[in-house]
Design an enzyme around this catalytic site. Structure first.
Site, PDB file in Angstrom:
ATOM      1  N   SER A  53       0.814  -1.222   0.000  1.00  0.00           N
ATOM      2  CA  SER A  53       0.000   0.000   0.000  1.00  0.00           C
ATOM      3  C   SER A  53       0.842   1.264   0.000  1.00  0.00           C
ATOM      4  O   SER A  53       1.761   1.398   0.814  1.00  0.00           O
ATOM      5  CB  SER A  53      -0.881  -0.026   1.263  1.00  0.00           C
ATOM      6  OG  SER A  53      -1.262   1.280   1.646  1.00  0.00           O
ATOM      7  N   GLY A  54       0.498   2.187  -0.861  1.00  0.00           N
ATOM      8  CA  GLY A  54       1.211   3.471  -0.881  1.00  0.00           C
ATOM      9  C   GLY A  54       0.995   4.244   0.404  1.00  0.00           C
ATOM     10  O   GLY A  54       1.947   4.810   0.974  1.00  0.00           O
ATOM     11  N   LEU A  55      -0.250   4.251   0.860  1.00  0.00           N
ATOM     12  CA  LEU A  55      -0.557   4.937   2.120  1.00  0.00           C
ATOM     13  C   LEU A  55       0.256   4.342   3.267  1.00  0.00           C
ATOM     14  O   LEU A  55       0.881   5.069   4.048  1.00  0.00           O
ATOM     15  CB  LEU A  55      -2.066   4.811   2.417  1.00  0.00           C
ATOM     16  CG  LEU A  55      -2.514   5.238   3.813  1.00  0.00           C
ATOM     17  CD1 LEU A  55      -2.291   6.720   4.041  1.00  0.00           C
ATOM     18  CD2 LEU A  55      -3.980   4.881   4.040  1.00  0.00           C
ATOM     19  N   ASP A  65       0.883  10.404   2.146  1.00  0.00           N
ATOM     20  CA  ASP A  65       0.536   9.654   0.925  1.00  0.00           C
ATOM     21  C   ASP A  65       0.352  10.655  -0.213  1.00  0.00           C
ATOM     22  O   ASP A  65      -0.736  10.848  -0.726  1.00  0.00           O
ATOM     23  CB  ASP A  65      -0.751   8.855   1.184  1.00  0.00           C
ATOM     24  CG  ASP A  65      -1.090   7.908   0.040  1.00  0.00           C
ATOM     25  OD1 ASP A  65      -0.201   7.635  -0.795  1.00  0.00           O
ATOM     26  OD2 ASP A  65      -2.249   7.460  -0.011  1.00  0.00           O
ATOM     27  N   ASP A  92       1.129  -0.736  -5.043  1.00  0.00           N
ATOM     28  CA  ASP A  92       0.369   0.475  -5.322  1.00  0.00           C
ATOM     29  C   ASP A  92       1.335   1.458  -5.990  1.00  0.00           C
ATOM     30  O   ASP A  92       2.193   2.037  -5.327  1.00  0.00           O
ATOM     31  CB  ASP A  92      -0.132   1.012  -3.965  1.00  0.00           C
ATOM     32  CG  ASP A  92      -0.909   2.294  -4.091  1.00  0.00           C
ATOM     33  OD1 ASP A  92      -1.052   2.811  -5.217  1.00  0.00           O
ATOM     34  OD2 ASP A  92      -1.385   2.774  -3.041  1.00  0.00           O
ATOM     35  N   ASP A  94       0.609   4.255  -7.403  1.00  0.00           N
ATOM     36  CA  ASP A  94       0.065   5.622  -7.461  1.00  0.00           C
ATOM     37  C   ASP A  94      -0.156   6.033  -8.923  1.00  0.00           C
ATOM     38  O   ASP A  94      -0.742   5.289  -9.675  1.00  0.00           O
ATOM     39  CB  ASP A  94       0.976   6.609  -6.712  1.00  0.00           C
ATOM     40  CG  ASP A  94       1.021   6.332  -5.212  1.00  0.00           C
ATOM     41  OD1 ASP A  94       0.054   5.724  -4.704  1.00  0.00           O
ATOM     42  OD2 ASP A  94       2.002   6.710  -4.566  1.00  0.00           O
ATOM     43  N   GLU A 121      -3.071   4.541 -10.981  1.00  0.00           N
ATOM     44  CA  GLU A 121      -4.364   5.224 -10.876  1.00  0.00           C
ATOM     45  C   GLU A 121      -4.385   6.468 -11.756  1.00  0.00           C
ATOM     46  O   GLU A 121      -3.338   7.058 -12.037  1.00  0.00           O
ATOM     47  CB  GLU A 121      -4.645   5.577  -9.415  1.00  0.00           C
ATOM     48  CG  GLU A 121      -3.671   6.556  -8.806  1.00  0.00           C
ATOM     49  CD  GLU A 121      -3.748   6.632  -7.272  1.00  0.00           C
ATOM     50  OE1 GLU A 121      -3.851   5.570  -6.619  1.00  0.00           O
ATOM     51  OE2 GLU A 121      -3.700   7.755  -6.742  1.00  0.00           O
ATOM     52  N   LYS A 127      -0.068  12.504  -6.309  1.00  0.00           N
ATOM     53  CA  LYS A 127      -1.413  12.033  -5.961  1.00  0.00           C
ATOM     54  C   LYS A 127      -1.807  12.485  -4.548  1.00  0.00           C
ATOM     55  O   LYS A 127      -0.966  12.883  -3.735  1.00  0.00           O
ATOM     56  CB  LYS A 127      -1.495  10.516  -6.099  1.00  0.00           C
ATOM     57  CG  LYS A 127      -0.572   9.674  -5.221  1.00  0.00           C
ATOM     58  CD  LYS A 127      -0.986   9.489  -3.763  1.00  0.00           C
ATOM     59  CE  LYS A 127      -2.375   8.986  -3.554  1.00  0.00           C
ATOM     60  NZ  LYS A 127      -2.566   7.579  -3.902  1.00  0.00           N
ATOM     61  N   ASN A 129      -4.373  11.062  -1.315  1.00  0.00           N
ATOM     62  CA  ASN A 129      -5.121   9.871  -0.910  1.00  0.00           C
ATOM     63  C   ASN A 129      -6.611  10.058  -1.201  1.00  0.00           C
ATOM     64  O   ASN A 129      -7.172  11.123  -0.968  1.00  0.00           O
ATOM     65  CB  ASN A 129      -4.889   9.566   0.578  1.00  0.00           C
ATOM     66  CG  ASN A 129      -5.549   8.259   0.980  1.00  0.00           C
ATOM     67  OD1 ASN A 129      -6.713   8.228   1.351  1.00  0.00           O
ATOM     68  ND2 ASN A 129      -4.822   7.166   0.862  1.00  0.00           N
ATOM     69  N   SER A 130      -7.228   8.993  -1.691  1.00  0.00           N
ATOM     70  CA  SER A 130      -8.624   9.058  -2.157  1.00  0.00           C
ATOM     71  C   SER A 130      -9.606   9.454  -1.059  1.00  0.00           C
ATOM     72  O   SER A 130     -10.701   9.935  -1.351  1.00  0.00           O
ATOM     73  CB  SER A 130      -9.035   7.699  -2.712  1.00  0.00           C
ATOM     74  OG  SER A 130      -8.187   7.343  -3.765  1.00  0.00           O
ATOM     75  N   ARG A 165      -6.437   1.571 -12.099  1.00  0.00           N
ATOM     76  CA  ARG A 165      -7.363   1.996 -11.041  1.00  0.00           C
ATOM     77  C   ARG A 165      -8.173   3.198 -11.493  1.00  0.00           C
ATOM     78  O   ARG A 165      -7.611   4.230 -11.865  1.00  0.00           O
ATOM     79  CB  ARG A 165      -6.554   2.313  -9.789  1.00  0.00           C
ATOM     80  CG  ARG A 165      -7.330   3.022  -8.696  1.00  0.00           C
ATOM     81  CD  ARG A 165      -6.547   2.951  -7.411  1.00  0.00           C
ATOM     82  NE  ARG A 165      -6.923   3.956  -6.455  1.00  0.00           N
ATOM     83  CZ  ARG A 165      -6.365   4.081  -5.262  1.00  0.00           C
ATOM     84  NH1 ARG A 165      -5.394   3.241  -4.896  1.00  0.00           N
ATOM     85  NH2 ARG A 165      -6.737   5.023  -4.424  1.00  0.00           N
ATOM     86  N   HIS A 196     -12.506   1.987  -7.368  1.00  0.00           N
ATOM     87  CA  HIS A 196     -12.431   2.452  -5.975  1.00  0.00           C
ATOM     88  C   HIS A 196     -13.681   3.258  -5.638  1.00  0.00           C
ATOM     89  O   HIS A 196     -14.202   3.985  -6.475  1.00  0.00           O
ATOM     90  CB  HIS A 196     -11.174   3.300  -5.769  1.00  0.00           C
ATOM     91  CG  HIS A 196     -10.715   3.327  -4.342  1.00  0.00           C
ATOM     92  ND1 HIS A 196     -11.226   2.500  -3.366  1.00  0.00           N
ATOM     93  CD2 HIS A 196      -9.771   4.083  -3.711  1.00  0.00           C
ATOM     94  CE1 HIS A 196     -10.614   2.752  -2.221  1.00  0.00           C
ATOM     95  NE2 HIS A 196      -9.735   3.713  -2.400  1.00  0.00           N
TER      96      HIS A 196
HETATM   97  C1  SPV Z   1      -3.426   2.510  -0.552  1.00  0.00           C
HETATM   98  O1  SPV Z   1      -3.531   1.555   0.243  1.00  0.00           O
HETATM   99  O2  SPV Z   1      -2.462   3.278  -0.565  1.00  0.00           O
HETATM  100  C2  SPV Z   1      -4.499   2.759  -1.506  1.00  0.00           C
HETATM  101  C3  SPV Z   1      -5.857   2.413  -1.173  1.00  0.00           C
HETATM  102  O3  SPV Z   1      -4.221   3.318  -2.537  1.00  0.00           O
HETATM  103  S1  SPV Z   1      -6.607   3.848  -0.595  1.00  0.00           S
HETATM  104  O4  SPV Z   1      -5.866   4.326   0.547  1.00  0.00           O
HETATM  105  O5  SPV Z   1      -7.944   3.430  -0.279  1.00  0.00           O
HETATM  106  O6  SPV Z   1      -6.628   4.848  -1.640  1.00  0.00           O
HETATM  107 MG    MG Z   2      -2.516   4.365  -2.472  1.00  0.00          MG
END
Ligand code: SPV
Ligand code: MG
Length: 301
Positions: A53-55, A65, A92, A94, A121, A127, A129-130, A165, A196
């Site tokens: 996971s990027g986060l 993130d 991930d 990004d 994505e 980026k 975070n979503s 994504r 997502h």
């Molecule tokens: C991550 O885990 O970094 C993701 C998923 O990209 S989210 O945090 O839901 O965007």
């Molecule tokens: Mg991410």
């Protein structure tokens, strides 16, 4: 026969294993990991694959993130994760860390390091975070399709997976835009689509699944719609579920609680019951193997 099947399976590359998971009719699960230790745990505990996971990797490095960790710093983390695990890692990616050319550099290095696939994505670099803000701007369909093609043309292993994504629902652009983008990304060569959603129910995921009609495998991230049971995703024809950040959050909660307790009590007495034993630390990182190797390689007196 069974034994040779098992051996053949073990010999498959991790990219091939990830591909098999994505395309299998069985619902697959990827668990988040963010460093060597967590990758080892996720692999040991029998998950079929890892979501890098990027986060979580960012947070574990103490940064946001927002592409604050450079792509080579992410590669360094992945290096430890690949070595510590035996299951495929989907990273991930990004936005791909820039334009199509950054995607090419990144994918080449991921293949060299044994990462099984990348998810990119359609947001703009850097980026966000979503879950952080509404109406995040996306790149054009054409630009993102170029990144998908660049990734597929560059990969060093045919089985390396490129997951596209779609952030249209996150950005409030609606289901029509989400389907339009998913179709374009599929046509550009994406192996799978990650759709997502940050709604608290999975309604828009199920609507997407109905409209998508199984064109290619679909990956989801049920962080906000966490109460939907896996059986409902299975029934809807989802390929793969990503549990995206729960090991990072479990670690943070445990580290906070432990740090506060030791600060307040000025003692570590009684703490052993609520933390891992030293033996567990040693065994998790494979100390037994080194003892065995010492017997083989060191002079024995
Ligand atoms: C991550 O885990 O970094 C993701 C998923 O990209 S989210 O945090 O839901 O965007
Ligand atoms: Mg991410």
């Amino acid at each position: 026969v069974h034994r040779s099947v098992a051996i053949a399976k073990n010999c498959e590359s991790r990219a091939n294993q990830l591909r098999a998971l994505l395309f299998s009719p069985e619902l697959a699960f990827l668990m988040e990991a963010h460093n060597g230790l967590t990758a080892r745990v996720v692999s040991d505990e029998g998950f079929q694959g890892i979501w890098a996971s990027g986060l979580s990797m960012s947070a574990a490095l103490g940064v946001r993130d927002r592409n604050e960790a450079s792509w080579t710093q992410v590669l360094d983390v992945l290096d430890f994760m690949v070595d510590a695990s035996s299951v495929p890692i989907l990273v991930d990616g990004d936005t791909g860390h820039g334009d199509f050319n950054n995607v090419r550099r990144f994918v080449r290095k991921l293949c060299q390091r044994g990462v099984a696939g990348v998810c990119i994505e359609d947001k703009q670099f850097p980026k966000t975070n979503s879950f952080l803000s509404e109406y995040q701007p996306l790149v054009s369909v054409e630009e993102f399709c170029g990144k998908i093609r660049a990734a597929q043309d560059t990969k060093l292993d045919d089985d390396f997976c490129v997951v596209a994504r779609v952030e249209a629902l996150i950005s409030g652009l609606g289901m029509g835009e989400a389907i339009k983008r998913a179709c374009a990304y599929h046509a550009a060569g994406a192996d799978a689509i990650l759709i997502h959603s940050k709604k608290s129910t999975a309604a828009e995921i199920f609507e997407f699944m109905r409209l998508w009609e199984g064109r290619c495998p679909v990956v989801i991230v049920p962080t906000k719609y966490a109460s939907t049971p896996a059986s409902a995703f299975r029934q809807a024809g989802v390929s793969t579920v990503i549990w995206a950040n729960h090991n990072l959050r479990a670690s943070l909660a445990a580290v906070r609680a432990t740090t506060r307790r030791v600060r307040d009590e000025q003692s570590v007495a009684g703490l052993d019951e609520s933390i891992a034993t030293l033996d567990e630390v040693f065994s998790t990182v494979g100390m037994a193997e080194i003892e065995e190797a010492e017997r083989r390689y060191l002079p024995q007196h």
